[in-house]
Design an enzyme around this catalytic site. Structure first.
Site, PDB file in Angstrom:
ATOM      1  N   ARG A  53       0.826  -1.201   0.000  1.00  6.40           N
ATOM      2  CA  ARG A  53       0.000   0.000   0.000  1.00  6.40           C
ATOM      3  C   ARG A  53       0.868   1.263   0.000  1.00  6.40           C
ATOM      4  O   ARG A  53       2.014   1.251   0.430  1.00  6.40           O
ATOM      5  CB  ARG A  53      -0.915   0.018   1.225  1.00  6.40           C
ATOM      6  CG  ARG A  53      -2.011  -1.032   1.209  1.00  6.40           C
ATOM      7  CD  ARG A  53      -2.906  -0.930   2.451  1.00  6.40           C
ATOM      8  NE  ARG A  53      -2.148  -1.091   3.689  1.00  6.40           N
ATOM      9  CZ  ARG A  53      -1.795  -0.098   4.479  1.00  6.40           C
ATOM     10  NH1 ARG A  53      -2.116   1.159   4.179  1.00  6.40           N
ATOM     11  NH2 ARG A  53      -1.112  -0.330   5.587  1.00  6.40           N
ATOM     12  N   LYS A  63      -8.547  -2.732   0.418  1.00  6.61           N
ATOM     13  CA  LYS A  63      -8.458  -1.913   1.623  1.00  6.61           C
ATOM     14  C   LYS A  63      -9.242  -0.611   1.498  1.00  6.61           C
ATOM     15  O   LYS A  63      -9.681  -0.048   2.507  1.00  6.61           O
ATOM     16  CB  LYS A  63      -6.993  -1.635   1.965  1.00  6.61           C
ATOM     17  CG  LYS A  63      -6.229  -2.861   2.431  1.00  6.61           C
ATOM     18  CD  LYS A  63      -6.892  -3.530   3.640  1.00  6.61           C
ATOM     19  CE  LYS A  63      -6.056  -4.676   4.191  1.00  6.61           C
ATOM     20  NZ  LYS A  63      -6.762  -5.390   5.288  1.00  6.61           N
ATOM     21  N   HIS A  73     -11.027  -5.136  12.019  1.00  9.12           N
ATOM     22  CA  HIS A  73      -9.936  -5.763  11.275  1.00  9.12           C
ATOM     23  C   HIS A  73      -9.513  -6.998  12.073  1.00  9.12           C
ATOM     24  O   HIS A  73      -8.620  -6.941  12.918  1.00  9.12           O
ATOM     25  CB  HIS A  73      -8.782  -4.775  11.130  1.00  9.12           C
ATOM     26  CG  HIS A  73      -7.724  -5.231  10.179  1.00  9.12           C
ATOM     27  ND1 HIS A  73      -6.396  -4.859  10.291  1.00  9.12           N
ATOM     28  CD2 HIS A  73      -7.783  -6.027   9.091  1.00  9.12           C
ATOM     29  CE1 HIS A  73      -5.708  -5.402   9.312  1.00  9.12           C
ATOM     30  NE2 HIS A  73      -6.521  -6.120   8.580  1.00  9.12           N
ATOM     31  N   SER A 121       0.560  -8.198  11.818  1.00  3.87           N
ATOM     32  CA  SER A 121       1.373  -9.174  11.091  1.00  3.87           C
ATOM     33  C   SER A 121       2.407  -9.811  12.011  1.00  3.87           C
ATOM     34  O   SER A 121       3.078  -9.132  12.785  1.00  3.87           O
ATOM     35  CB  SER A 121       2.076  -8.474   9.923  1.00  3.87           C
ATOM     36  OG  SER A 121       2.880  -9.381   9.203  1.00  3.87           O
ATOM     37  N   LYS A 132      -2.281 -14.590  13.837  1.00  4.43           N
ATOM     38  CA  LYS A 132      -3.738 -14.479  13.669  1.00  4.43           C
ATOM     39  C   LYS A 132      -4.278 -15.537  12.709  1.00  4.43           C
ATOM     40  O   LYS A 132      -5.241 -16.234  13.011  1.00  4.43           O
ATOM     41  CB  LYS A 132      -4.081 -13.072  13.182  1.00  4.43           C
ATOM     42  CG  LYS A 132      -5.563 -12.828  12.917  1.00  4.43           C
ATOM     43  CD  LYS A 132      -5.858 -11.342  12.795  1.00  4.43           C
ATOM     44  CE  LYS A 132      -5.194 -10.716  11.598  1.00  4.43           C
ATOM     45  NZ  LYS A 132      -5.957 -10.898  10.335  1.00  4.43           N
ATOM     46  N   THR A 133      -3.644 -15.633  11.529  1.00  2.00           N
ATOM     47  CA  THR A 133      -4.119 -16.591  10.530  1.00  2.00           C
ATOM     48  C   THR A 133      -3.938 -18.020  11.017  1.00  2.00           C
ATOM     49  O   THR A 133      -4.836 -18.863  10.897  1.00  2.00           O
ATOM     50  CB  THR A 133      -3.364 -16.393   9.201  1.00  2.00           C
ATOM     51  OG1 THR A 133      -3.578 -15.054   8.748  1.00  2.00           O
ATOM     52  CG2 THR A 133      -3.860 -17.359   8.149  1.00  2.00           C
ATOM     53  N   ASP A 152     -10.180 -11.622   7.769  1.00  2.00           N
ATOM     54  CA  ASP A 152      -9.571 -10.293   7.827  1.00  2.00           C
ATOM     55  C   ASP A 152     -10.513  -9.137   8.170  1.00  2.00           C
ATOM     56  O   ASP A 152     -10.114  -8.214   8.861  1.00  2.00           O
ATOM     57  CB  ASP A 152      -8.898  -9.988   6.482  1.00  2.00           C
ATOM     58  CG  ASP A 152      -7.875  -8.872   6.566  1.00  2.00           C
ATOM     59  OD1 ASP A 152      -7.055  -8.890   7.501  1.00  2.00           O
ATOM     60  OD2 ASP A 152      -7.905  -7.977   5.711  1.00  2.00           O
ATOM     61  N   ARG A 186       1.543 -12.230  -1.860  1.00  2.00           N
ATOM     62  CA  ARG A 186       0.143 -12.434  -1.487  1.00  2.00           C
ATOM     63  C   ARG A 186      -0.542 -13.449  -2.392  1.00  2.00           C
ATOM     64  O   ARG A 186      -0.174 -13.619  -3.557  1.00  2.00           O
ATOM     65  CB  ARG A 186      -0.622 -11.117  -1.589  1.00  2.00           C
ATOM     66  CG  ARG A 186      -0.156 -10.043  -0.617  1.00  2.00           C
ATOM     67  CD  ARG A 186      -0.771 -10.219   0.734  1.00  2.00           C
ATOM     68  NE  ARG A 186      -0.302  -9.224   1.692  1.00  2.00           N
ATOM     69  CZ  ARG A 186      -0.846  -9.044   2.893  1.00  2.00           C
ATOM     70  NH1 ARG A 186      -1.875  -9.784   3.260  1.00  2.00           N
ATOM     71  NH2 ARG A 186      -0.358  -8.135   3.710  1.00  2.00           N
TER      72      ARG A 186
END
Length: 529
Positions: free
Chosen positions: A57, A199, A218, A236, A240-241, A255, A320
């Site tokens: 981003r 986003k 989020h 990150s 979490k994942t 997400d 990604r």
């Protein structure tokens, strides 16, 4: 004729062109990508595309149009930068006229928000076929019947090869991501990074949903066999994942979510997973979800075998994979569930100070939600030679148009209303800071999270920790008792106390940016050592 009607007229003219391709199927889009040399087909049938110099981003190039209806609501600053209506209108005209000259323009009509009561119809207009494929995989896809009656309420226009001239166009660089809430439009140019589309719509929903008393978040979410819902917040590197992908629980989404009076719903229809060092052994759900029609962004591919090398970061660490959520087997369809019973805040504390798990009061939950803490490690960025504390408000600072306190207050209200149990889980270091201690064993963290989700910690005996007054369980099934209290894992208590005070000071300094926070929440950053 006002600027809004001029914009609508331009868009109508663009969309009526013979070169506009609407809602192509995945096979058709893949064929377009290959014929236009926008990407290559990998061994799994996924499309690999690269994004040039922009591999992430561009936060300094993101703007919100300073319009009367949002002027007094948006939290203006370095995240939400204002841009004038006149500047937007001129750029809009340029971009639409630019797209009119293209041989092909791609359009996807779909939705944001899995709950039909709150979902928003969207239109995504793309210069690139692979960007349109990305949109089709990430947003919610309409049925044939829904497509006939589809009327978009927000439009994303993405023209990567249109580059702004800052001296003329009023931008900071050639790149721009601009949201106009009155014109219901996101305008993107000068960047090929597809994540800007995802986003931007999340930022839009983070403005619109709270206006309808829905908390936008989020986070990832899953649901157990008894219908119990859990939310996982974390930046990150916190796990979490990994921790939300539980074979015994069904994934709601990975997400972006909304929390309404009815319960939790996924905002998206797909996943945008970071895949550096991805393997089937570590993350089988993600690995096996990458199949025909998925989009691999900036992943290195062997030119002969077309096999992805997920360990190669030559293009970027931020590789990604985009795929529809139904590419994962263990999911909820549709992506809707009831009210959460458990919330888990994940942090990777490289200072080795925070306990591996602690129970939070509502006020503590609001404090740590506002703080959004984790650590950057030495070697992850140029110039970082020791662990660095990093804070991202509400675990999603770059995407929050409204004041942070608004989201925190809504979270606190829901914790009270639904008697939600909240835990802070540290997946970082124990027995010393990074370089001295060791990373918390994943097996221990899984056991702690499982105990939290199954209610085993709701009535367990606790002790008050030395920092932030956190309630630390004395016993967790499958975890040695001595691991649970961080001070006892350090060989030098003076060093622990020093680091605890250092981390507490960083929390307090970060918290100074929040104004008008109740005293009982603000004071929770103080050390007890």
């Amino acid at each position: 004729m006002n600027s809004v009607s001029v914009s609508n007229e331009l868009l109508t003219e663009l969309l009526s062109g013979a070169n506009v391709l609407h809602n192509l199927s995945v096979p058709s889009l893949v064929e377009k990508v290959l014929n236009r040399n926008e990407g290559i087909l990998t061994s799994t049938g996924a499309v690999r595309a690269t994004t040039g110099k922009y591999t992430g981003r561009s936060p300094k190039d993101k703007y919100i149009v300073d319009e009367n209806s949002v002027k007094d609501k948006v939290e203006w600053g370095s995240v939400n930068r204002p841009i004038s209506e006149d500047t937007f209108d001129k750029l809009y005209t340029k971009v639409v006229n630019y797209l009119k000259e293209k041989n092909e323009v791609f359009v996807f009509d779909g939705f944001a928000g899995a709950d039909r009561k709150y979902r928003m119809p969207i239109k995504v207009i793309n210069e690139y076929a692979w960007h349109n494929l990305f949109a089709r995989q990430l947003f919610i896809r309409p049925s044939e019947i829904e497509l006939k009656d589809h009327e978009s309420q927000f439009t994303v226009i993405s023209a990567p090869t249109f580059k702004a001239d800052p001296a003329i166009d009023g931008t900071s660089s050639e790149t721009f991501i601009i949201i106009s809430f009155e014109r219901r439009t996101v305008l993107i140019g000068g960047t090929e990074y597809a994540g800007e589309m995802k986003k931007s719509i999340f930022s839009v929903m983070n403005y619109l949903l709270p206006e309808n008393n829905i908390l936008s978040m989020h986070c990832s979410a899953n649901v157990g066999q008894e219908g119990d819902v859990a939310l996982f917040f974390g930046l990150s590197g916190t796990g979490k994942t990994t921790l939300s992908a539980d074979p015994n629980r069904k994934l709601i989404g990975d997400d972006e979510h909304g929390w309404s009076n009815s319960g939790v719903f996924n905002i998206e229809g797909g996943c945008y997973a970071k895949c550096i060092n991805l393997s089937r052994e570590k993350e089988p759900q993600i690995f096996d979800a990458i199949r025909f029609g998925s989009v691999l962004e900036n992943v290195v591919i062997d030119e002969h075998s077309r096999i992805a090398d997920y360990d190669d970061s030559a293009l970027t660490e931020n590789t990604r994979a985009a795929y529809p959520i139904d590419a994962i087997d263990n999911i909820v369809i549709p992506s809707i569930a009831g009210h959460p019973t458990t919330i888990v805040f994940l942090t990777a504390d490289a200072f080795g100070v925070l306990p591996p798990i602690s129970k939070l009061t509502k006020e503590q939950a609001m404090y740590h939600f506002l703080s959004g803490y984790t650590s950057k490690l030495a070697g992850t960025e140029r110039g970082i030679t020791s662990p660095q504390a990093t804070f991202s408000t509400c675990f999603g600072s770059p995407f929050l148009p409204l004041p942070a306190q608004r989201y925190a207050e809504m979270l606190g209200e829901r914790i009270d209303q639904h008697n939600v149990q909240v835990f802070l889980v540290n997946t970082g270091w124990t027995g010393g800071e990074y370089g001295v201690g060791n990373r918390m064993k994943l097996s221990y963290t899984r056991a702690m999270v499982q105990a939290a989700l199954e209610g085993d910690l709701n009535h367990v005996e606790t002790t008050k920790g030395e920092i932030f007054g956190l309630e630390i369980p004395l016993h967790v099934p499958g975890v040695p008792d001595e691991v649970l209290q961080p001070a006892k894992t350090w060989s030098d208590q003076n060093e622990y106390n020093k680091k605890a005070k250092e981390l507490s000071a960083k929390f307090r300094e970060n918290f100074k940016k929040f104004k008008n926070v109740p005293k009982e929440i603000e004071q929770l950053g103080g050390p007890l050592v």
